[in-house]
Motif scaffolding. Structure first.
Motif, PDB file in Angstrom:
ATOM      1  N   PRO A   1      49.893  47.641  41.939  1.00  0.00           N
ATOM      2  CA  PRO A   1      49.737  46.920  43.214  1.00  0.00           C
ATOM      3  C   PRO A   1      50.469  45.584  43.189  1.00  0.00           C
ATOM      4  O   PRO A   1      50.635  44.970  42.129  1.00  0.00           O
ATOM      5  CB  PRO A   1      48.226  46.718  43.328  1.00  0.00           C
ATOM      6  N   SER A   2      50.872  45.119  44.356  1.00  0.00           N
ATOM      7  CA  SER A   2      51.583  43.837  44.439  1.00  0.00           C
ATOM      8  C   SER A   2      50.625  42.670  44.629  1.00  0.00           C
ATOM      9  O   SER A   2      51.013  41.516  44.459  1.00  0.00           O
ATOM     10  CB  SER A   2      52.609  43.866  45.576  1.00  0.00           C
ATOM     11  N   THR A   3      49.362  42.971  44.987  1.00  0.00           N
ATOM     12  CA  THR A   3      48.358  41.917  45.129  1.00  0.00           C
ATOM     13  C   THR A   3      47.085  42.326  44.391  1.00  0.00           C
ATOM     14  O   THR A   3      46.767  43.512  44.297  1.00  0.00           O
ATOM     15  CB  THR A   3      48.010  41.638  46.609  1.00  0.00           C
ATOM     16  N   PHE A   4      46.388  41.325  43.906  1.00  0.00           N
ATOM     17  CA  PHE A   4      45.128  41.523  43.195  1.00  0.00           C
ATOM     18  C   PHE A   4      44.090  40.565  43.758  1.00  0.00           C
ATOM     19  O   PHE A   4      44.401  39.413  44.057  1.00  0.00           O
ATOM     20  CB  PHE A   4      45.300  41.299  41.685  1.00  0.00           C
ATOM     21  N   THR A   5      42.859  41.053  43.904  1.00  0.00           N
ATOM     22  CA  THR A   5      41.740  40.245  44.372  1.00  0.00           C
ATOM     23  C   THR A   5      40.938  39.785  43.166  1.00  0.00           C
ATOM     24  O   THR A   5      40.551  40.596  42.331  1.00  0.00           O
ATOM     25  CB  THR A   5      40.829  41.066  45.315  1.00  0.00           C
ATOM     26  N   GLN A   6      40.690  38.499  43.099  1.00  0.00           N
ATOM     27  CA  GLN A   6      39.936  37.941  41.979  1.00  0.00           C
ATOM     28  C   GLN A   6      38.469  38.335  42.072  1.00  0.00           C
ATOM     29  O   GLN A   6      37.870  38.319  43.147  1.00  0.00           O
ATOM     30  CB  GLN A   6      40.052  36.419  41.977  1.00  0.00           C
ATOM     31  N   LEU A   7      37.905  38.704  40.940  1.00  0.00           N
ATOM     32  CA  LEU A   7      36.465  38.884  40.797  1.00  0.00           C
ATOM     33  C   LEU A   7      35.956  37.603  40.138  1.00  0.00           C
ATOM     34  O   LEU A   7      36.460  37.208  39.074  1.00  0.00           O
ATOM     35  CB  LEU A   7      36.141  40.122  39.958  1.00  0.00           C
ATOM     36  N   THR A   8      35.001  36.944  40.765  1.00  0.00           N
ATOM     37  CA  THR A   8      34.610  35.607  40.317  1.00  0.00           C
ATOM     38  C   THR A   8      33.407  35.628  39.379  1.00  0.00           C
ATOM     39  O   THR A   8      32.730  36.636  39.236  1.00  0.00           O
ATOM     40  CB  THR A   8      34.283  34.699  41.525  1.00  0.00           C
TER      41      THR A   8
END
Length: 161
Positions: free
Chosen positions: A25-32
């Motif tokens: 993927p070109s974007t990743f969502t942070q898990l906080t």
């Protein structure tokens, strides 16, 4: 001169869903609120290459085994539960469409990041409860494929819930 080492301060953990099957993927969502990310050891299996005339067993290197899972320890809050619930749902939808979920361990001090194609748990597990301790939960991810180090992608903060 080489650095003495780097700190884990600022490390981020994120996920991305494939747009194109088999492509990072070109974007990743942070898990906080991540407290710990388990390591992945690559143990090389050995293949017996002995023949009848050998008095001592001979081996050649086989596949590397990742162990199949790795764990992520998360501060358990309503926000992190929402993040992981969103991840679990998105990953399930992607899996049914033949696409995978990628995870990234991003360090601001390294030129590359670690990437793993994995499946999150199907549900939020119940954590241990102890006196006077931070409430954390261990999420065990099933490794589909260890990708190793590649060009890093800065994870973006999750949407506010």
């Amino acid at each position: 001169m080489a650095l003495a080492g780097v700190s884990t301060i600022g490390v981020q953990f994120g996920y991305g869903i494939e747009s194109t099957k088999g492509t990072k993927p070109s974007t990743f969502t942070q898990l906080t609120r991540i407290n710990q990310i388990g390591g992945i050891s690559l143990e090389t299996e050995k293949i017996d290459a002995s023949a009848l005339e050998d008095l001592v067993t001979k081996y050649v290197a086989g596949r590397q085994d990742s162990g199949g899972t790795f764990s992520v320890t998360v501060n358990m809050t309503d926000d992190t539960i929402a993040e992981w619930t969103t991840l679990i749902s998105a990953s399930d939808t992607a899996y049914k469409a033949g696409k995978s979920t990628w995870f990234e361990v991003y360090s601001p001090y390294l030129n590359k990041a670690f990437f793993i194609v994995a499946q999150p748990p199907n549900e939020i597990p119940m954590p241990d409860f102890s006196q006077n301790e931070l409430q954390t939960v261990e999420m065990t991810l099933t490794i589909n494929e260890y990708k190793g180090m590649d060009t890093k992608v800065q994870p973006t903060a999750p949407s506010a819930s």
